[in-house]
Write a protein that holds these residues in place. Structure first.
Motif, PDB file in Angstrom:
ATOM      1  N   SER A  90       0.839  -1.190   0.000  1.00 17.54           N
ATOM      2  CA  SER A  90       0.000   0.000   0.000  1.00 17.54           C
ATOM      3  C   SER A  90       0.874   1.240   0.000  1.00 17.54           C
ATOM      4  N   THR A  91       0.346   2.316  -0.586  1.00 22.15           N
ATOM      5  CA  THR A  91       1.092   3.576  -0.672  1.00 22.15           C
ATOM      6  C   THR A  91       0.104   4.732  -0.789  1.00 22.15           C
ATOM      7  N   VAL A  92       0.530   5.908  -0.350  1.00 19.58           N
ATOM      8  CA  VAL A  92      -0.306   7.105  -0.451  1.00 19.58           C
ATOM      9  C   VAL A  92      -0.302   7.575  -1.900  1.00 19.58           C
ATOM     10  N   VAL A  93      -1.489   7.942  -2.393  1.00 18.12           N
ATOM     11  CA  VAL A  93      -1.634   8.452  -3.762  1.00 18.12           C
ATOM     12  C   VAL A  93      -2.377   9.792  -3.715  1.00 18.12           C
ATOM     13  N   PRO A  94      -2.290  10.580  -4.797  1.00 20.24           N
ATOM     14  CA  PRO A  94      -2.958  11.890  -4.798  1.00 20.24           C
ATOM     15  C   PRO A  94      -4.483  11.772  -4.673  1.00 20.24           C
ATOM     16  N   VAL A  95      -5.081  12.794  -4.063  1.00 20.74           N
ATOM     17  CA  VAL A  95      -6.539  12.861  -3.941  1.00 20.74           C
ATOM     18  C   VAL A  95      -7.158  12.766  -5.331  1.00 20.74           C
ATOM     19  N   GLY A  96      -8.205  11.965  -5.444  1.00 25.82           N
ATOM     20  CA  GLY A  96      -8.894  11.834  -6.730  1.00 25.82           C
ATOM     21  C   GLY A  96      -8.401  10.670  -7.577  1.00 25.82           C
ATOM     22  N   THR A  97      -7.342   9.986  -7.141  1.00 19.45           N
ATOM     23  CA  THR A  97      -6.846   8.809  -7.869  1.00 19.45           C
ATOM     24  C   THR A  97      -7.935   7.736  -7.865  1.00 19.45           C
ATOM     25  N   THR A  98      -8.124   7.063  -8.999  1.00 22.67           N
ATOM     26  CA  THR A  98      -9.138   6.003  -9.100  1.00 22.67           C
ATOM     27  C   THR A  98      -8.458   4.649  -9.309  1.00 22.67           C
ATOM     28  N   ASP A  99      -9.244   3.579  -9.208  1.00 21.26           N
ATOM     29  CA  ASP A  99      -8.710   2.229  -9.427  1.00 21.26           C
ATOM     30  C   ASP A  99      -8.046   2.111 -10.792  1.00 21.26           C
ATOM     31  N   GLU A 100      -8.621   2.767 -11.795  1.00 18.89           N
ATOM     32  CA  GLU A 100      -8.088   2.685 -13.166  1.00 18.89           C
ATOM     33  C   GLU A 100      -6.723   3.358 -13.292  1.00 18.89           C
ATOM     34  N   ASP A 101      -6.412   4.282 -12.365  1.00 14.74           N
ATOM     35  CA  ASP A 101      -5.139   5.009 -12.416  1.00 14.74           C
ATOM     36  C   ASP A 101      -3.972   4.219 -11.819  1.00 14.74           C
ATOM     37  N   ILE A 102      -4.264   3.093 -11.186  1.00 14.41           N
ATOM     38  CA  ILE A 102      -3.211   2.334 -10.492  1.00 14.41           C
ATOM     39  C   ILE A 102      -2.283   1.663 -11.501  1.00 14.41           C
ATOM     40  N   THR A 103      -0.980   1.868 -11.292  1.00 14.78           N
ATOM     41  CA  THR A 103       0.030   1.238 -12.139  1.00 14.78           C
ATOM     42  C   THR A 103       1.046   0.522 -11.253  1.00 14.78           C
ATOM     43  N   ALA A 104       1.796  -0.393 -11.850  1.00 15.79           N
ATOM     44  CA  ALA A 104       2.826  -1.132 -11.110  1.00 15.79           C
ATOM     45  C   ALA A 104       3.882  -0.180 -10.562  1.00 15.79           C
ATOM     46  N   SER A 105       4.177   0.905 -11.291  1.00 15.60           N
ATOM     47  CA  SER A 105       5.224   1.833 -10.851  1.00 15.60           C
ATOM     48  C   SER A 105       4.859   2.544  -9.539  1.00 15.60           C
ATOM     49  N   MET A 106       3.569   2.599  -9.206  1.00 16.53           N
ATOM     50  CA  MET A 106       3.165   3.225  -7.937  1.00 16.53           C
ATOM     51  C   MET A 106       3.730   2.459  -6.737  1.00 16.53           C
ATOM     52  N   PHE A 107       4.039   1.160  -6.951  1.00 18.11           N
ATOM     53  CA  PHE A 107       4.515   0.326  -5.850  1.00 18.11           C
ATOM     54  C   PHE A 107       6.012   0.053  -5.941  1.00 18.11           C
ATOM     55  N   ALA A 108       6.700   0.814  -6.813  1.00 15.64           N
ATOM     56  CA  ALA A 108       8.161   0.671  -6.946  1.00 15.64           C
ATOM     57  C   ALA A 108       8.827   1.449  -5.812  1.00 15.64           C
ATOM     58  N   LYS A 109       9.794   0.806  -5.155  1.00 21.37           N
ATOM     59  CA  LYS A 109      10.454   1.445  -4.019  1.00 21.37           C
ATOM     60  C   LYS A 109      11.618   2.338  -4.453  1.00 21.37           C
ATOM     61  N   ASP A 110      12.011   2.238  -5.719  1.00 13.17           N
ATOM     62  CA  ASP A 110      13.234   2.911  -6.150  1.00 13.17           C
ATOM     63  C   ASP A 110      13.119   4.431  -6.250  1.00 13.17           C
ATOM     64  N   ASP A 111      11.900   4.992  -6.210  1.00 13.22           N
ATOM     65  CA  ASP A 111      11.788   6.444  -6.334  1.00 13.22           C
ATOM     66  C   ASP A 111      11.630   7.134  -4.970  1.00 13.22           C
ATOM     67  N   GLY A 112      11.958   6.418  -3.892  1.00 11.80           N
ATOM     68  CA  GLY A 112      11.895   7.022  -2.567  1.00 11.80           C
ATOM     69  C   GLY A 112      10.503   7.026  -1.956  1.00 11.80           C
ATOM     70  N   ARG A 113       9.545   6.496  -2.631  1.00  6.27           N
ATOM     71  CA  ARG A 113       8.165   6.446  -2.148  1.00  6.27           C
ATOM     72  C   ARG A 113       8.052   5.421  -1.012  1.00  6.27           C
ATOM     73  N   TYR A 114       7.215   5.721  -0.002  1.00  7.60           N
ATOM     74  CA  TYR A 114       6.995   4.780   1.095  1.00  7.60           C
ATOM     75  C   TYR A 114       5.961   3.743   0.664  1.00  7.60           C
ATOM     76  N   ILE A 115       6.359   2.479   0.751  1.00  9.35           N
ATOM     77  CA  ILE A 115       5.471   1.363   0.429  1.00  9.35           C
ATOM     78  C   ILE A 115       5.333   0.513   1.688  1.00  9.35           C
ATOM     79  N   GLN A 116       4.116   0.424   2.205  1.00 10.42           N
ATOM     80  CA  GLN A 116       3.878  -0.477   3.343  1.00 10.42           C
ATOM     81  C   GLN A 116       3.675  -1.871   2.775  1.00 10.42           C
ATOM     82  N   GLU A 117       4.327  -2.874   3.381  1.00 16.47           N
ATOM     83  CA  GLU A 117       4.169  -4.257   2.939  1.00 16.47           C
ATOM     84  C   GLU A 117       3.755  -5.125   4.118  1.00 16.47           C
ATOM     85  N   ASN A 118       2.689  -5.880   3.918  1.00 16.16           N
ATOM     86  CA  ASN A 118       2.201  -6.805   4.932  1.00 16.16           C
ATOM     87  C   ASN A 118       2.109  -8.186   4.313  1.00 16.16           C
ATOM     88  N   LYS A 119       2.692  -9.180   5.002  1.00 16.17           N
ATOM     89  CA  LYS A 119       2.638 -10.562   4.511  1.00 16.17           C
ATOM     90  C   LYS A 119       1.571 -11.331   5.286  1.00 16.17           C
TER      91      LYS A 119
END
Length: 174
Positions: A90-119
């Motif tokens: 899971s990760t924070v996304v801009p207000v107004g983002t929809t399910d259709e806007d979700i891309t794999a790059s949103m969950f890439a850790k290489d751009d410094g973005r915080y990604i919460q991971e739960n197993k």
């Protein structure tokens, strides 16, 4: 931001395991933040499970449920121990983002973005009230003691009546 974005219930995926029958369970994601949060569900065995929806946006202070269906299995794992796991990112996304806007790059850790991971691990449960049939070495066997008692005992005859003659395998995932 290093805090819990999502609360996940339950912490383990529990499936009632019966040979040649699919089983489902539900997971609830709760967004306790004031942000829009995107989630993505991954598994170590993608052919064995169907996750719907497997991505989504959870609005601030809201919940979202997803269902996991384990496809019908022909054999039981040794000692009913399953090593399959699920990862919820899971990760924070801009207000107004929809399910259709979700891309794999949103969950890439290489751009410094915080990604919460739960197993989540998978737990297989034997079906309740199943003394008549039980998997032995991955093969369904019927013990002779139950065969004779099922003819005499009306309780066991009811089990026979309730057993479906043939199950049609349906897939809930296109």
């Amino acid at each position: 931001m290093n805090k819990q974005l999502l609360e996940i219930q339950p912490k383990e995926l529990k499936f009632i395991f019966e040979l040649k029958k699919q089983s489902s369970c539900s997971v609830r994601l709760t967004n306790n933040t004031h942000h829009y949060v995107a989630f993505k569900v991954k598994t170590t065995s993608p052919k064995k499970y169907c996750v719907r929806p497997n991505v989504g946006i959870i609005l601030p202070k809201s919940t979202c449920d997803f269902n996991v269906t384990m496809q019908a299995q022909a054999v039981a794992p040794p000692d009913m121990v399953c090593k399959d796991k699920f990862l919820i990112q899971s990760t924070v996304v801009p207000v107004g983002t929809t399910d259709e806007d979700i891309t794999a790059s949103m969950f890439a850790k290489d751009d410094g973005r915080y990604i919460q991971e739960n197993k989540l691990r998978v737990i297989l449960i034997s079906p309740p009230n199943s003394p008549v049939l039980s998997p032995i070495n991955g093969v369904l066997k019927q013990g002779p003691t139950y065969e004779s008692s099922s003819l005499k005992d009306p309780v066991f005859s009811k089990f026979e009546i309730l057993t479906p003659p043939h199950t049609v395998r349906e897939s809930f995932c296109p």
